[in-house]
Design an enzyme around this catalytic site. Structure first.
Site, PDB file in Angstrom:
ATOM      1  N   CYS A 202       0.840  -1.200   0.000  1.00 20.10           N
ATOM      2  CA  CYS A 202       0.000   0.000   0.000  1.00 20.10           C
ATOM      3  C   CYS A 202       0.871   1.246   0.000  1.00 20.10           C
ATOM      4  O   CYS A 202       1.864   1.322   0.721  1.00 20.10           O
ATOM      5  CB  CYS A 202      -0.892   0.033   1.241  1.00 20.10           C
TER       6      CYS A 202
ATOM      7  N   MET B 254      -8.184  -0.060   0.695  1.00 14.95           N
ATOM      8  CA  MET B 254      -7.512  -0.766   1.787  1.00 14.95           C
ATOM      9  C   MET B 254      -7.622   0.010   3.093  1.00 14.95           C
ATOM     10  O   MET B 254      -7.736  -0.585   4.163  1.00 14.95           O
ATOM     11  CB  MET B 254      -6.034  -1.026   1.440  1.00 14.95           C
TER      12      MET B 254
ATOM     13  N   ASP C 253     -11.231  -6.359  21.762  1.00 21.03           N
ATOM     14  CA  ASP C 253     -10.267  -6.157  22.840  1.00 21.03           C
ATOM     15  C   ASP C 253     -10.917  -5.580  24.090  1.00 21.03           C
ATOM     16  O   ASP C 253     -10.633  -6.011  25.209  1.00 21.03           O
ATOM     17  CB  ASP C 253      -9.143  -5.232  22.365  1.00 21.03           C
TER      18      ASP C 253
END
Length: 158
Positions: free
Chosen positions: A75, A112, A127
């Protein structure tokens, strides 16, 4: 067959975009994180011990969009001109739907970046809630729209 990301020696390379014209570009990605209904209720009520889950996930998604080139080898670093993350709490299906919209004016797209933003927002939710729900499932991460550049408009049929 010529590969765009392989050089003459057969090694990885970043594609040269220097000849491409800058255009306004936008990408929208979505994804979901499924969880126990009790977990979803606690997120909604703000009673998760680590704090405001969606606020933290929103910032994580934005930070991820800006750091995508640090995470995905081919990228290009881009200047993000806008990034928005939104959440929909779906109590019927016991999940949170995540949507990321990323914008730039440049020589390469932001697909992306949008996909990475959704992924990191979902991972942050995981998390922050894993202490009470290790069974959460992150799924259905996909590009649903992109505009700009040589290939123009793409919209996923849903």
């Amino acid at each position: 067959m010529d590969f765009t990301h392989i050089n003459q020696e057969g090694r990885a390379r970043m594609v040269d975009i220097s000849e491409k014209e800058p255009t306004k570009r936008e990408a929208v990605a979505i994804g979901s994180i499924y969880m126990k209904l009790e977990t979803l209720k606690r997120i909604h009520e703000g009673t998760i011990k680590k704090g405001d889950v969606l606020a933290v996930a929103q910032v994580a998604g934005i930070m991820a969009a800006k750091k995508t080139s640090d995470l995905i080898p081919m990228c290009h670093p881009i200047m993000t001109t806008g990034c928005d993350i939104s959440f929909n709490l779906d109590f019927e299906n016991s999940k949170i739907d995540i949507k990321a919209t990323v914008k730039t004016i440049g020589q390469t797209g932001v697909e992306m970046e949008a996909l990475t933003a959704v992924s990191l927002a979902a991972l942050t939710i995981y998390d922050m809630c894993k202490a009470i729900d290790k069974d959460m499932v992150i799924s259905d991460i996909m590009l649903i729209r992109k505009s700009g550049g040589k290939s123009g408009l793409y919209e996923r049929e849903v």
